[in-house]
Scaffold this motif. Structure first.
Motif, PDB file in Angstrom:
ATOM      1  N   UNK A 112     -25.884  34.258   5.792  1.00  0.00           N
ATOM      2  CA  UNK A 112     -26.948  34.144   4.796  1.00  0.00           C
ATOM      3  C   UNK A 112     -26.568  33.080   3.782  1.00  0.00           C
ATOM      4  N   UNK A 113     -27.538  32.322   3.342  1.00  0.00           N
ATOM      5  CA  UNK A 113     -27.314  31.275   2.350  1.00  0.00           C
ATOM      6  C   UNK A 113     -27.290  31.879   0.952  1.00  0.00           C
ATOM      7  N   UNK A 114     -26.471  31.310   0.089  1.00  0.00           N
ATOM      8  CA  UNK A 114     -26.449  31.745  -1.310  1.00  0.00           C
ATOM      9  C   UNK A 114     -27.578  31.084  -2.101  1.00  0.00           C
ATOM     10  N   UNK A 115     -28.294  30.160  -1.491  1.00  0.00           N
ATOM     11  CA  UNK A 115     -29.417  29.489  -2.161  1.00  0.00           C
ATOM     12  C   UNK A 115     -30.636  30.401  -2.079  1.00  0.00           C
ATOM     13  N   UNK A 116     -31.128  30.818  -3.243  1.00  0.00           N
ATOM     14  CA  UNK A 116     -32.306  31.697  -3.222  1.00  0.00           C
ATOM     15  C   UNK A 116     -33.513  31.068  -3.921  1.00  0.00           C
ATOM     16  N   UNK A 117     -33.413  29.781  -4.263  1.00  0.00           N
ATOM     17  CA  UNK A 117     -34.547  29.060  -4.832  1.00  0.00           C
ATOM     18  C   UNK A 117     -35.267  28.334  -3.701  1.00  0.00           C
ATOM     19  N   UNK A 118     -36.499  27.918  -3.945  1.00  0.00           N
ATOM     20  CA  UNK A 118     -37.266  27.269  -2.883  1.00  0.00           C
ATOM     21  C   UNK A 118     -37.844  25.921  -3.292  1.00  0.00           C
ATOM     22  N   UNK A 119     -37.866  25.605  -4.563  1.00  0.00           N
ATOM     23  CA  UNK A 119     -38.430  24.348  -5.046  1.00  0.00           C
ATOM     24  C   UNK A 119     -37.492  23.199  -4.676  1.00  0.00           C
ATOM     25  N   UNK A 120     -38.044  22.081  -4.249  1.00  0.00           N
ATOM     26  CA  UNK A 120     -37.257  20.979  -3.693  1.00  0.00           C
ATOM     27  C   UNK A 120     -36.143  20.499  -4.630  1.00  0.00           C
ATOM     28  N   UNK A 121     -36.432  20.324  -5.908  1.00  0.00           N
ATOM     29  CA  UNK A 121     -35.408  19.842  -6.836  1.00  0.00           C
ATOM     30  C   UNK A 121     -34.298  20.862  -7.024  1.00  0.00           C
ATOM     31  N   UNK A 122     -34.646  22.125  -7.062  1.00  0.00           N
ATOM     32  CA  UNK A 122     -33.637  23.172  -7.261  1.00  0.00           C
ATOM     33  C   UNK A 122     -32.758  23.343  -6.024  1.00  0.00           C
ATOM     34  N   UNK A 123     -33.356  23.292  -4.842  1.00  0.00           N
ATOM     35  CA  UNK A 123     -32.562  23.378  -3.613  1.00  0.00           C
ATOM     36  C   UNK A 123     -31.615  22.185  -3.539  1.00  0.00           C
ATOM     37  N   UNK A 124     -32.115  21.007  -3.843  1.00  0.00           N
ATOM     38  CA  UNK A 124     -31.293  19.797  -3.811  1.00  0.00           C
ATOM     39  C   UNK A 124     -30.129  19.910  -4.786  1.00  0.00           C
ATOM     40  N   UNK A 125     -30.403  20.355  -5.995  1.00  0.00           N
ATOM     41  CA  UNK A 125     -29.338  20.524  -6.993  1.00  0.00           C
ATOM     42  C   UNK A 125     -28.320  21.569  -6.542  1.00  0.00           C
ATOM     43  N   UNK A 126     -28.789  22.626  -5.901  1.00  0.00           N
ATOM     44  CA  UNK A 126     -27.878  23.665  -5.414  1.00  0.00           C
ATOM     45  C   UNK A 126     -26.947  23.102  -4.342  1.00  0.00           C
ATOM     46  N   UNK A 127     -27.498  22.383  -3.363  1.00  0.00           N
ATOM     47  CA  UNK A 127     -26.669  21.797  -2.311  1.00  0.00           C
ATOM     48  C   UNK A 127     -25.680  20.809  -2.920  1.00  0.00           C
ATOM     49  N   UNK A 128     -26.147  19.987  -3.840  1.00  0.00           N
ATOM     50  CA  UNK A 128     -25.249  19.023  -4.471  1.00  0.00           C
ATOM     51  C   UNK A 128     -24.141  19.724  -5.254  1.00  0.00           C
ATOM     52  N   UNK A 129     -24.489  20.743  -6.017  1.00  0.00           N
ATOM     53  CA  UNK A 129     -23.501  21.472  -6.820  1.00  0.00           C
ATOM     54  C   UNK A 129     -22.404  22.059  -5.947  1.00  0.00           C
ATOM     55  N   UNK A 130     -22.780  22.649  -4.826  1.00  0.00           N
ATOM     56  CA  UNK A 130     -21.778  23.263  -3.950  1.00  0.00           C
ATOM     57  C   UNK A 130     -20.963  22.206  -3.219  1.00  0.00           C
ATOM     58  N   UNK A 131     -21.605  21.103  -2.793  1.00  0.00           N
ATOM     59  CA  UNK A 131     -20.850  20.014  -2.173  1.00  0.00           C
ATOM     60  C   UNK A 131     -19.834  19.454  -3.163  1.00  0.00           C
ATOM     61  N   UNK A 132     -20.262  19.229  -4.400  1.00  0.00           N
ATOM     62  CA  UNK A 132     -19.387  18.650  -5.412  1.00  0.00           C
ATOM     63  C   UNK A 132     -18.219  19.590  -5.717  1.00  0.00           C
ATOM     64  N   UNK A 133     -18.466  20.904  -5.808  1.00  0.00           N
ATOM     65  CA  UNK A 133     -17.386  21.868  -6.059  1.00  0.00           C
ATOM     66  C   UNK A 133     -16.376  21.862  -4.912  1.00  0.00           C
ATOM     67  N   UNK A 134     -16.861  21.835  -3.681  1.00  0.00           N
ATOM     68  CA  UNK A 134     -15.967  21.793  -2.513  1.00  0.00           C
ATOM     69  C   UNK A 134     -15.179  20.486  -2.496  1.00  0.00           C
ATOM     70  N   UNK A 135     -15.819  19.390  -2.857  1.00  0.00           N
ATOM     71  CA  UNK A 135     -15.168  18.081  -2.883  1.00  0.00           C
ATOM     72  C   UNK A 135     -14.059  18.049  -3.943  1.00  0.00           C
ATOM     73  N   UNK A 136     -14.388  18.463  -5.149  1.00  0.00           N
ATOM     74  CA  UNK A 136     -13.413  18.403  -6.243  1.00  0.00           C
ATOM     75  C   UNK A 136     -12.246  19.357  -6.035  1.00  0.00           C
ATOM     76  N   UNK A 137     -12.507  20.534  -5.487  1.00  0.00           N
ATOM     77  CA  UNK A 137     -11.452  21.528  -5.261  1.00  0.00           C
ATOM     78  C   UNK A 137     -10.781  21.380  -3.899  1.00  0.00           C
ATOM     79  N   UNK A 138     -11.306  20.460  -3.064  1.00  0.00           N
ATOM     80  CA  UNK A 138     -10.815  20.294  -1.700  1.00  0.00           C
ATOM     81  C   UNK A 138     -10.764  21.637  -0.972  1.00  0.00           C
TER      82      UNK A 138
END
Length: 150
Positions: A112-138
């Motif tokens: 199951x995805x932790x993303x529970x929003x559906x609006x395009x900008x919010x989904x995009x920000x969610x994916x970016x936020x998690x990618x950035x956290x994984x990138x910075x923390x390796x």
């Protein structure tokens, strides 16, 4: 994402959503190297190239689809052969909103995805936020662990 991964209607691609996603990634992420569409006349996918990637990989790309029905796929692939995907679409193997974890993003390995929003900008920000956290923390485990992102 394979069309065989979907059951039910995904819907036609919604170009204004892809344009908004592109604009947000350009605004939010300094590692965006390039953006393009798979077809200039009738695009079905936005491609975002990154100048760096998770772990030891040195380059990555996000392949993104968004439909008029609000269905989506954010598929990450990098030069180290790491894949993961956030999807929203009807299927027979998982909840409609789901995550295919790395390293293969296999159709049979879904959570199951932790993303529970559906609006395009919010989904995009969610994916970016998690990618950035994984990138910075390796840490690939950071990709689907946020509580109600973004």
């Amino acid at each position: 994402m394979s069309e065989n991964d979907r059951a039910g209607q995904f819907g036609p691609i919604y170009l204004p959503a892809l344009q908004r996603i592109r604009d947000l990634w350009l605004e939010l992420e300094p590692l965006v190297e390039d953006t393009s569409y798979d077809d200039v006349v009738a695009p079905t996918e936005l491609q975002i190239s990154l100048a760096d990637a998770l772990g030891d990989a040195d380059a990555a790309r996000l392949d993104i689809q968004w439909s008029e029905l609000g269905m989506y796929s954010f598929h990450y692939v990098d030069s180290g052969d790491v894949n993961w995907r956030f999807d929203r679409h009807p299927n027979t193997h998982s909840p409609e909103v789901h995550f295919h974890p790395p390293p293969e993003a296999a159709t049979t390995n879904v959570e199951a995805s932790c993303i529970d929003v559906t609006e395009v900008s919010l989904v995009t920000r969610a994916v970016h936020t998690m990618w950035r956290a994984a990138y910075e923390d390796e840490d690939l485990d950071r990709l689907n662990t946020a509580s109600s992102p973004p």
